[in-house]
Write an enzyme that holds these catalytic residues in place. Structure first.
Site, PDB file in Angstrom:
ATOM      1  N   PRO A 220     -10.695 102.428  -7.973  1.00  0.00           N
ATOM      2  CA  PRO A 220     -10.503 102.533  -6.511  1.00  0.00           C
ATOM      3  C   PRO A 220     -11.839 102.336  -5.810  1.00  0.00           C
ATOM      4  CG  PRO A 220     -10.529 104.719  -7.507  1.00  0.00           C
ATOM      5  CD  PRO A 220     -10.648 103.748  -8.638  1.00  0.00           C
ATOM      6  N   ASP A 393     -17.523 102.638  -6.339  1.00  0.00           N
ATOM      7  CA  ASP A 393     -16.407 103.271  -7.036  1.00  0.00           C
ATOM      8  C   ASP A 393     -16.186 104.632  -6.376  1.00  0.00           C
ATOM      9  OD1 ASP A 393     -14.660 104.563  -8.759  1.00  0.00           O
ATOM     10  OD2 ASP A 393     -15.542 103.692 -10.567  1.00  0.00           O
ATOM     11  N   HIS A 394     -15.027 104.791  -5.706  1.00  0.00           N
ATOM     12  CA  HIS A 394     -14.791 106.007  -4.930  1.00  0.00           C
ATOM     13  C   HIS A 394     -14.629 107.245  -5.823  1.00  0.00           C
ATOM     14  CE1 HIS A 394     -14.322 108.026  -1.264  1.00  0.00           C
ATOM     15  NE2 HIS A 394     -13.557 107.176  -0.627  1.00  0.00           N
ATOM     16  N   ARG A 395     -14.418 107.045  -7.115  1.00  0.00           N
ATOM     17  CA  ARG A 395     -14.324 108.188  -8.026  1.00  0.00           C
ATOM     18  C   ARG A 395     -15.681 108.847  -8.218  1.00  0.00           C
ATOM     19  NH1 ARG A 395     -11.534 104.884 -12.853  1.00  0.00           N
ATOM     20  NH2 ARG A 395     -13.339 103.603 -12.285  1.00  0.00           N
ATOM     21  N   ALA A 396     -16.761 108.102  -7.962  1.00  0.00           N
ATOM     22  CA  ALA A 396     -18.108 108.636  -8.169  1.00  0.00           C
ATOM     23  C   ALA A 396     -18.910 108.762  -6.880  1.00  0.00           C
ATOM     24  CB  ALA A 396     -18.873 107.744  -9.159  1.00  0.00           C
TER      25      ALA A 396
END
Length: 420
Positions: A220, A393-396
């Site tokens: 994402p 990376d929106h997870r990080a």
């Protein structure tokens, strides 16, 4: 004394590699450190040097996928004999009998062999799959990393694939065969004209690019963009070119690498790798530079950019780009990256979105520098402008974190003294 040549572990996480071709034939003399064979890994195809000097007595694996640590050749003295390794311990192969069994007579052997044939004939596919599963000893199915990746990409259940590798290990070819056998029949379409059509089989590098980009699209991501006034940066680059004379001339990409390194040290969440259940934050800026080569794309890494001067970054960049275009990159050149820069400005591309380079958490896309009219202090003037697009990376990385990083990159380029 003969020396067994085993497949080396060339990088962190490497579990197998593919032997492309041997550069020496059996019976040829080999010197230690001399290129012996070409090995294809996930990241690069490179020549591997011999571990010993002597004569190449035997090539145990001519080509194909091999596990790390497996013997692939033997080097020794001329005339030295090499014993072939047995596939199974003596007396354990199917159909073999011991001396005690021989003494019991042929009728007993015949009955035992008949029972064995009956057992094999009546074995169900589920029993064969169970046998493969039990080979790992811990409940996991034995399979090479490449086989696991292909199975994930194609939706193949490894437990349904019979392995043909050592000790029932599932290798890439097994998964490919399983995928081909389960693929639905394609719809009948009218034949297309084939005259003049060229078919290029995917190289190992192209397959790796396809796999990694597919992984990248599963993340994402979000993008952030800014436009930078490059007036001061171009002036600095001009002075650096004059200062270094006949040496490697620093480029805008070198200045941008230094500026990004300085910003990464201020915003360490951007200098990170996403590893599933954890995010790894790194204390040094190891910046990858995307380099186009005739058959694909590679990303060699310049280590510790925050500690290097612009001139040192320019020299390191020139060296790795030269090796990349000559096909002489080593595995070490491609490892350890924490951030990537992709520059298409030299092609006149004003803006673009770069695809993430997993497991890195961010990548910066750099467009061309163009003269454009802008308003400065109420006056319309023409200034050199460049567009930057950051993919995160929106997870990080959160949006505010990415924005703060890109704001500092812009500030450092518009006033380079802040980053030096």
């Amino acid at each position: 004394m003969a020396t067994e040549i085993k497949l080396p572990r060339l990088g962190q996480g490497m579990e197998s590699g593919t032997i492309v071709k041997w550069l020496k034939s059996e019976g040829e003399k080999v010197e230690k450190g001399e290129p012996l064979y070409e090995l294809d890994t996930d990241k690069v195809t490179q020549e591997v040097e011999a571990d010993a000097s002597g004569v190449l007595l035997k090539i145990a694996v001519t080509e194909g996928e091999v596990e790390v640590g497996k013997t692939i050749a033997v080097i020794g003295e001329e005339g030295e004999k090499v014993e072939a390794e047995p596939e199974e311990p003596p007396g354990e192969a199917a159909g073999e009998v011991s001396e005690d069994e021989q003494e019991e007579g042929a009728p007993a052997r015949a009955r035992e062999q008949e029972r064995e044939r009956g057992r094999r004939a009546s074995a169900e596919p589920s029993e064969q799959v169970t046998e493969i599963r039990e080979l790992s000893g811990d409940g996991r199915i034995k399979a090479s990393p490449l086989a696991r990746r292909i199975a994930r990409e194609r939706g193949i259940e490894l437990s349904a694939v019979a392995g043909t590798g050592p000790e029932g290990r599932v290798v890439a070819e097994d998964v490919e065969r399983a995928a081909a056998s389960t693929a639905p029949a394609p719809p009948v379409a009218p034949a297309l004209p084939t005259e003049g059509v060229e078919i290029e089989q995917l190289s190992s590098m192209r397959k790796t690019i396809a796999r990694r980009l597919t992984e990248a699209w599963q993340a994402p991501v979000f993008q952030l963009g800014v436009t930078v006034d490059m007036g001061r940066a171009l002036e600095l680059r001009g002075r650096l070119v004059q200062l270094h004379g006949d040496g490697v001339k620093p480029t805008i990409s070198d200045l941008l690498t230094k500026v990004c390194a300085a910003a990464l040290m201020r915003h360490r969440p951007v200098n990170a790798l996403y590893k599933g259940d954890a995010v790894e934050l790194y204390p040094t800026a190891n910046i990858g530079i995307a380099v186009a080569i005739p058959k694909g794309l590679v990303v060699p890494v310049i280590q510790g950019c925050e500690r290097k001067s612009i001139a040192e970054i320019a020299a390191a960049r020139a060296a790795v780009v030269e090796r990349a275009r000559a096909g002489k990159l080593q595995q070490a050149d491609l490892e350890g990256g924490t951030f990537t820069i992709s520059n298409l400005g030299m092609y006149g591309i004003e803006r673009f979105i770069a695809v993430l380079n997993p497991p890195q958490a961010a990548i910066l896309a750099v467009g061309s520098t163009e003269e454009k009219p802008v308003v400065v202090d109420g006056e319309a003037v023409v200034r050199p402008r460049m567009e930057l697009t950051l993919t995160c990376d929106h997870r990080a990385i959160d949006g505010a974190t990415g924005a703060e990083f890109l704001r500092d990159v812009k500030a450092f380029l518009e006033e380079p003294g802040l980053a030096l």
